[in-house]
Every structure is written in C-alpha cells, then in structure tokens.
Write a protein that holds these residues in place. Structure first.
Motif, PDB file in Angstrom:
ATOM      1  N   GLU A  30       1.256  -8.593 -27.579  1.00 55.19           N
ATOM      2  CA  GLU A  30       0.303  -8.055 -26.603  1.00 55.19           C
ATOM      3  C   GLU A  30      -0.413  -9.177 -25.864  1.00 55.19           C
ATOM      4  N   ILE A  31      -0.760 -10.257 -26.589  1.00 53.52           N
ATOM      5  CA  ILE A  31      -1.420 -11.377 -25.935  1.00 53.52           C
ATOM      6  C   ILE A  31      -0.459 -12.065 -24.969  1.00 53.52           C
ATOM      7  N   LEU A  32       0.807 -12.255 -25.375  1.00 57.44           N
ATOM      8  CA  LEU A  32       1.772 -12.866 -24.465  1.00 57.44           C
ATOM      9  C   LEU A  32       1.952 -12.006 -23.219  1.00 57.44           C
ATOM     10  N   LEU A  33       2.011 -10.679 -23.388  1.00 54.43           N
ATOM     11  CA  LEU A  33       2.143  -9.805 -22.220  1.00 54.43           C
ATOM     12  C   LEU A  33       0.924  -9.935 -21.319  1.00 54.43           C
ATOM     13  N   SER A  34      -0.248 -10.048 -21.892  1.00 58.56           N
ATOM     14  CA  SER A  34      -1.456 -10.220 -21.098  1.00 58.56           C
ATOM     15  C   SER A  34      -1.399 -11.521 -20.293  1.00 58.56           C
ATOM     16  N   LEU A  35      -0.940 -12.598 -20.927  1.00 58.05           N
ATOM     17  CA  LEU A  35      -0.843 -13.874 -20.231  1.00 58.05           C
ATOM     18  C   LEU A  35       0.232 -13.841 -19.149  1.00 58.05           C
ATOM     19  N   MET A  36       1.346 -13.179 -19.430  1.00 54.31           N
ATOM     20  CA  MET A  36       2.385 -13.030 -18.409  1.00 54.31           C
ATOM     21  C   MET A  36       1.843 -12.275 -17.203  1.00 54.31           C
ATOM     22  N   THR A  37       1.090 -11.213 -17.481  1.00 54.64           N
ATOM     23  CA  THR A  37       0.539 -10.399 -16.398  1.00 54.64           C
ATOM     24  C   THR A  37      -0.404 -11.221 -15.543  1.00 54.64           C
ATOM     25  N   SER A  38      -1.246 -11.990 -16.185  1.00 60.93           N
ATOM     26  CA  SER A  38      -2.193 -12.822 -15.458  1.00 60.93           C
ATOM     27  C   SER A  38      -1.470 -13.861 -14.603  1.00 60.93           C
ATOM     28  N   CYS A  39      -0.498 -14.569 -15.200  1.00 59.46           N
ATOM     29  CA  CYS A  39       0.197 -15.650 -14.494  1.00 59.46           C
ATOM     30  C   CYS A  39       1.089 -15.131 -13.379  1.00 59.46           C
ATOM     31  N   ARG A  48       2.928  -6.360 -16.857  1.00 59.26           N
ATOM     32  CA  ARG A  48       2.633  -5.234 -17.761  1.00 59.26           C
ATOM     33  C   ARG A  48       3.411  -3.990 -17.343  1.00 59.26           C
ATOM     34  N   ASP A  49       3.344  -3.659 -16.066  1.00 55.19           N
ATOM     35  CA  ASP A  49       4.068  -2.482 -15.585  1.00 55.19           C
ATOM     36  C   ASP A  49       5.577  -2.692 -15.663  1.00 55.19           C
ATOM     37  N   GLU A  50       6.029  -3.898 -15.307  1.00 57.32           N
ATOM     38  CA  GLU A  50       7.462  -4.179 -15.281  1.00 57.32           C
ATOM     39  C   GLU A  50       8.060  -4.096 -16.688  1.00 57.32           C
ATOM     40  N   VAL A  51       7.397  -4.715 -17.651  1.00 61.27           N
ATOM     41  CA  VAL A  51       7.931  -4.718 -19.022  1.00 61.27           C
ATOM     42  C   VAL A  51       7.909  -3.312 -19.602  1.00 61.27           C
ATOM     43  N   HIS A  52       6.805  -2.601 -19.402  1.00 67.99           N
ATOM     44  CA  HIS A  52       6.735  -1.234 -19.915  1.00 67.99           C
ATOM     45  C   HIS A  52       7.791  -0.343 -19.266  1.00 67.99           C
ATOM     46  N   SER A  53       8.039  -0.549 -17.991  1.00 69.74           N
ATOM     47  CA  SER A  53       9.059   0.240 -17.302  1.00 69.74           C
ATOM     48  C   SER A  53      10.441  -0.038 -17.896  1.00 69.74           C
ATOM     49  N   MET A  54      10.714  -1.317 -18.194  1.00 68.58           N
ATOM     50  CA  MET A  54      12.007  -1.649 -18.806  1.00 68.58           C
ATOM     51  C   MET A  54      12.119  -1.035 -20.191  1.00 68.58           C
ATOM     52  N   VAL A  55      11.050  -1.108 -20.986  1.00 68.11           N
ATOM     53  CA  VAL A  55      11.078  -0.526 -22.330  1.00 68.11           C
ATOM     54  C   VAL A  55      11.364   0.979 -22.248  1.00 68.11           C
ATOM     55  N   ASP A  56      10.701   1.662 -21.326  1.00 67.75           N
ATOM     56  CA  ASP A  56      10.925   3.099 -21.166  1.00 67.75           C
ATOM     57  C   ASP A  56      12.364   3.388 -20.760  1.00 67.75           C
ATOM     58  N   GLU A  57      12.915   2.548 -19.874  1.00 72.60           N
ATOM     59  CA  GLU A  57      14.292   2.745 -19.438  1.00 72.60           C
ATOM     60  C   GLU A  57      15.272   2.531 -20.586  1.00 72.60           C
ATOM     61  N   LEU A  58      15.050   1.490 -21.381  1.00 74.26           N
ATOM     62  CA  LEU A  58      15.929   1.227 -22.516  1.00 74.26           C
ATOM     63  C   LEU A  58      15.884   2.375 -23.516  1.00 74.26           C
ATOM     64  N   ASN A  59      14.689   2.836 -23.834  1.00 77.44           N
ATOM     65  CA  ASN A  59      14.567   3.934 -24.792  1.00 77.44           C
ATOM     66  C   ASN A  59      15.117   5.237 -24.231  1.00 77.44           C
ATOM     67  N   GLY A  60      15.064   5.385 -22.914  1.00 82.19           N
ATOM     68  CA  GLY A  60      15.627   6.583 -22.302  1.00 82.19           C
ATOM     69  C   GLY A  60      17.129   6.670 -22.449  1.00 82.19           C
ATOM     70  N   SER A  61      17.778   5.526 -22.722  1.00 80.98           N
ATOM     71  CA  SER A  61      19.231   5.523 -22.890  1.00 80.98           C
ATOM     72  C   SER A  61      19.653   5.785 -24.332  1.00 80.98           C
ATOM     73  N   ILE A  62      18.671   5.901 -25.234  1.00 83.04           N
ATOM     74  CA  ILE A  62      18.960   6.116 -26.654  1.00 83.04           C
ATOM     75  C   ILE A  62      18.930   7.602 -26.958  1.00 83.04           C
ATOM     76  N   ASP A  63      19.969   8.090 -27.613  1.00 87.65           N
ATOM     77  CA  ASP A  63      20.047   9.521 -27.933  1.00 87.65           C
ATOM     78  C   ASP A  63      18.975   9.918 -28.941  1.00 87.65           C
ATOM     79  N   GLY A  64      18.569  11.177 -28.877  1.00 88.58           N
ATOM     80  CA  GLY A  64      17.685  11.750 -29.887  1.00 88.58           C
ATOM     81  C   GLY A  64      16.205  11.605 -29.613  1.00 88.58           C
ATOM     82  N   GLY A  65      15.841  11.038 -28.458  1.00 84.77           N
ATOM     83  CA  GLY A  65      14.424  10.921 -28.134  1.00 84.77           C
ATOM     84  C   GLY A  65      13.689   9.855 -28.914  1.00 84.77           C
TER      85      GLY A  65
END
Length: 588
Positions: free
Chosen positions: A271-280, A291-308
């Motif tokens: 979480e701290i690394l993500l905060s620093l990435m967002t700032s920089c 923050r938005d970009e990484v979360h969007s990628m995480v959501d996309e990756l999980n959306g490709s996994i069966d079973g929710g």
C-alpha cells in the motif's frame, strides 16, 4: 494541534476532508469499528490524526479521493449493487473546493469508521453464498443496545457498550437497538431531550407487563446513560486531535507519510509503494494515476478468473513490476527512490507489461491448481519475468514451441511448490530464478539452469527422487493444498485444466471402505471432470472400473488387475505407477 468534535468533522467528510492519492484503502472490519466507538464513549484516547492543509487552488491540481461511506468488504461483487464501494471513489465534484482543503495523511481508518458508523453502512456476504449474486449480500448499519448496562464490561469482547452491525433495527424487552446514525441529526438541546423522552416512553411500554419482572426504572436509566454517552461523544466532547502539515511540497508530504507509517503494522508495504507510485507518476508527463491504473488492472485480471474469485491483488502486480525492472522483489523502503518509481512508470507505459499480466492470468487459469495457490512470489514472479523478458512468446498449446513453453512452466510451478520453494526465502528464490532466466540464452524456460542454481544456493532442487516422492505420498492427503500439484504431475505433460472443471475425488469411495482404511492417500485420489465425478458417485467400484476404457485406466494409472486387489494393494501399486510416471517424465 487542533481539537474538534466528531460531528463537526464527520459532517464535513467528503467536502473539506478528503484523501490524498498517496493514501491506502480502507481495511477495517466491523469489529474494529465497534471497538473504536466503544473507546470513544469510554473516553479512551484514539490517537492523533494528521491533515495536510492546502488552499483550494493548490488542492485543485492534486488527485483526491473520497472516504468510503457504504463499504463492501470484498472487491468482487455484482454491479447491480450500486450503493457500496470497496475502494475510495475519486473526488470528481464540480463544486468549488473549500479553502483550506484538509487531506488526511494519517487517520483514514478511524475517520472512515466514524463515517460508516454515523452516516453509512457495511455490506457483508452471507457465509457460503456466491459473490456474483446480489441477494448474497446484506447491508448492515451500526446500532447501540440502549438496554445494556453501561457500568459493566463484556467479559468476552472487553467492551463496555453493546454496539453491533445489524441488518435491521429491533426493539424488544431484551434489547433496544438504537441506530447510531440517528444521533448525528440530534444536535441541539431540544432535539436531545425530545429524543430521550421518546426512548423512555417506548421502553416503559415494552416492559410494563413483562413477566420476567424486569425493573422499568433500571432499564430506562441504562438507556439514558447510553444515549447521553453517545450524544456527548459525538456532539459535545472534542475527541479528535489533528496535527497539521501546511507545506505544499509533495515530496515532503510523501516522506512524512512514509515515516509515520513505517513503524506500524498497517498500511502494508504494498500500500505504501502504491501511494508513492501514485504521488510520483502524477508529477511528470504523461501524468498517470497509479492507484486507479493498478486497481483497474487487478479488477481486469480477476474478471478473467472463473467462479467470481479474486486471487490477484495490488501486491502481485507490483512484484511483477519490480521483477521486470530487475529490482529486489522483497519490499524495502530504502529502495523506493524517485529514480526507481520513474523506471516502474516507464515499464507500466509499455504494452508489453499489460500483455504479460493478462497472459499470466490466462496461463494460470488453464492449469489445474487454483490461481490463488500459485501466487507465491517464487512461483509467479519468475514466470511473469520470463514472459516479459521474452516479449510474451506464444503459449499456444497447438504449436510446438508454445506447448513446450507451457509444459516447462507447468513443471516448474508444480515441482517448485512440491520441493519447498514457496516455504523458504520465497522472495530471494524468486529473485535468483529471475536472474537465471535473464542470463539464459534463447526463449525456452530454463528448467535445468534454475534447478542447478537453486540447489547450489538453497539446497532445494526441481528434481524428484524416489525418496522425495515417497515422502510426498506420506505427507499429502485429500484436502491438503499441495496434493493438487502432485496430481497435476501425475498427468504431466498433459494439462488437466481448470477450464474443464476437474475435481479431486476418491477412486474407491470412502463409504464402501472400512473405517481403518486410509482412503485419503494419494493412491486413492484422482482428477475427474465434475460431470464424470457426479456419474461415478458411490457406484460399485468394480462395476464402474470395468466400464472405463483402457485409455482412461492408463491416464489415471489404474494398475492391471485392480478389481482383484485389496484396497491396500491397490493404493500401493497405483502410487508406484504415479511415482514411475513422474520420475520418467521430469524434464531434467
């Protein structure tokens, strides 16, 4: 230091009180919120908060987020649930910003908990229910039982006040569940006395004819004390203590944020690394909201996994980023320099990295072991680095090269898991394997070189021996996580894929075996397509086996003459055939 009333602050949450992009997400559970409210009513200190005061003009250029009001405790939920959010929503109001804007650097968890308790709600999934069904989720709000005795302490919870998140309000002779959010609107003395009188009236009505002999006066007294303590904590006492940072320098603010969080257990390092990435990543063009970009990628990756399910999280994306840049995979604050953060941004901007993550998710989903069980640093980061380093080579199982790559990666994942790569120095092993891949020639996945390097450095090899497999047979049982990796290798190089809904099942059902039979041994386990599993059910084993083809018996290592064997003989013969197959097929 400024001291403020809770009502004053909560009424201005998401108006003058916002969150900077370097902040983490809300992570508290309902018990944490209950404990906070109990502490406030007991006059316990809850720690100082830190706010970053910015003029409206200065705040305009800063990415800002809202506090969560209606929280849902899992990231994957049906889109029909429009009220709750799992992550802090971006601040996107067209209204003029107040001056100053107070961006909270420390205290987000506490202020969010107050916001949820006094203005919002908490969504939880019913135990065992599907994530993707709206009816599986229950919206709960915070209540205070006014009939509880505020002079005693709950021996189990250690709380003095009986707070609880509930789906609905109830008033009985045993409990008067008062909605905590109602207290926020009861500010002046007339409203306070009117509400207290109404509470007294209702309690006397409830207990006037009670057969259990409860004393109405004592219950009314409890209710008055609880109600007054809640009102006092929210509207009267200055419970919140703020330190203020007035500098506009984002670098200074970032350093302050890291230092105040370095000594605690939360936020975690990702979480701290993500905060620093967002700032920089916001400071130089092209501006990116990490923050938005990484979360969007995480959501996309999980959306490709069966079973929710949601096996991927921020940490997995970050560690692949760090591995791709050939940095230490283990989180270290001293490494988070501006130079590193800029290098990570350059990798993120390439199409190669996004393709790598998507290819990684598709590949892992195609194997039998669940994605969540593969997501140890020693397993997934070297594979991701291999894909990234080689420009995401084809993994098409119908091509010669693609199939060879898939087989090598599958063997690495299973053999590394079964030989303890995930238990000892997982991050260090991941870095060592990454370096071997970097230095290898060609585009093949270098199984031999990896095995030699890790064995010389850590004493763990990818190679199996008779003794190692026999040990696995003794250690692994039905229900043990590692058994799926062993059963996957029993089919190697073929891929019994999760996409085909394979399940682990007993060959000879436990129901037909005596109690002292070791039915859960590997020799009595197999991967079955769920349809086959349902058809098999608890059918007579001999009749079921006679109906199987020779190809089926070969694939599942059913020994010749199995129908004439005792259970112990069957398990022993089958385990020897599985062992022979693994030793014969290992590509080392």
């Amino acid at each position: 230091m400024e001291t403020k009333r809770i009502s004053e602050v909560v009424q201005n949450v998401n108006y003058s009180y916002l969150l900077p992009a370097i902040q983490r997400e809300f992570v508290w559970e309902t018990d944490d919120i209950v404990d906070l409210f109990d502490s406030l009513l007991r006059d316990y200190p809850i720690g100082a908060l830190l706010q970053w005061n910015l003029s409206a003009d200065a705040a305009e250029s800063q990415p800002k987020y809202q506090f969560v009001t209606h929280y849902i405790n899992e990231p994957s939920f049906p889109p029909s649930l429009t009220t709750p959010t799992h992550r802090n929503p971006p601040y996107e109001s067209d209204d003029p910003l107040p001056s100053p804007v107070k961006l909270v650097l420390d205290g987000q968890q506490r202020l969010t908990a107050l916001n949820i308790g006094l203005k919002g709600s908490y969504f939880e999934r019913k135990h065992g229910h599907r994530r993707d069904t709206a009816s599986s989720w229950v919206q709960k709000r915070l209540y205070l039982n006014l009939l509880s005795d505020p002079t005693t302490v709950d021996s189990e919870l250690g709380n003095k006040y009986d707070f609880s998140f509930r789906a609905e309000r109830s008033v009985t002779r045993n409990a008067y569940w008062y909605p905590v959010n109602r207290i926020l609107s009861i500010s002046d003395s007339d409203e306070f006395y009117s509400e207290r009188q109404e509470i007294e009236r209702r309690i006397r009505e409830l207990v006037s004819d009670a057969p259990d002999g409860k004393n109405p006066d004592s219950l009314v007294l409890n209710a008055q004390r609880n109600f007054e303590d809640l009102h006092r904590a929210v509207h009267k006492d200055e419970k919140l203590h703020f330190f203020t940072e007035d500098e506009d320098d984002i670098t200074r603010v970032r350093d302050v944020f890291v230092r105040i969080n370095q000594g605690g257990v939360t936020p975690n390092r990702s979480e701290i690394l993500l905060s620093l990435m967002t700032s920089c990543w916001q400071q130089e063009p092209p501006a990116i909201n990490a923050r938005d970009e990484v979360h969007s990628m995480v959501d996309e990756l999980n959306g490709s996994i069966d079973g929710g399910n949601s096996p991927f999280n921020t940490k997995h994306v970050q560690k692949v980023l760090l591995a791709s840049n050939e940095n230490e995979i283990q989180y270290r604050f001293d490494n988070y320099t501006l130079e590193l953060l800029r290098e990570l941004k350059e990798i993120w901007l390439t199409d190669t990295f996004e393709t790598t993550m998507n290819q990684l998710a598709r590949l892992f989903e195609s194997y039998y072991p669940t994605v969540a069980h593969i997501l140890s640093p020693a397993l997934y980061t070297p594979v991701a680095y291999y894909l990234y380093q080689n420009g995401n080579p084809s993994l098409d199982p119908t091509s010669v090269d693609g199939r060879e790559r898939r087989e090598s990666i599958l063997y690495y994942i299973c053999a590394a898991r079964l030989n303890g790569f995930t238990r000892q120095s997982s991050n260090q092993i991941a870095e060592r394997v990454r370096d071997v891949i970097r230095d290898s020639e060609g585009t093949t996945f270098p199984i031999d070189e990896i095995s030699e390097e890790v064995e010389s450095s850590y004493g763990s090899s990818l190679r199996f021996t008779d003794e190692k497999i026999e040990t696995l047979f003794e250690e692994l049982r039905y229900g043990k996580r590692g058994v799926q990796f062993l059963l996957q290798l029993s089919h190697y190089p073929d891929e019994p894929a999760r996409g085909k809904d394979y399940e682990i099942d007993h060959i000879i059902p436990k129901s037909v075996l005596p109690d002292d039979a070791d039915a859960d041994r590997v020799g009595n386990l197999q991967l079955l397509v769920d349809k086959t599993n349902r058809m098999k059910s608890d059918d007579d084993f001999q009749e079921w086996l006679r109906s199987r083809t020779e190809s089926y018996r070969t694939t599942h290592h059913i020994p010749d003459g199995a129908t004439e064997m005792t259970f112990e003989e069957f398990v022993e013969h089958r385990e020897q055939q599985i062992k022979a197959h693994i030793l014969d097929q290992q590509p080392l």
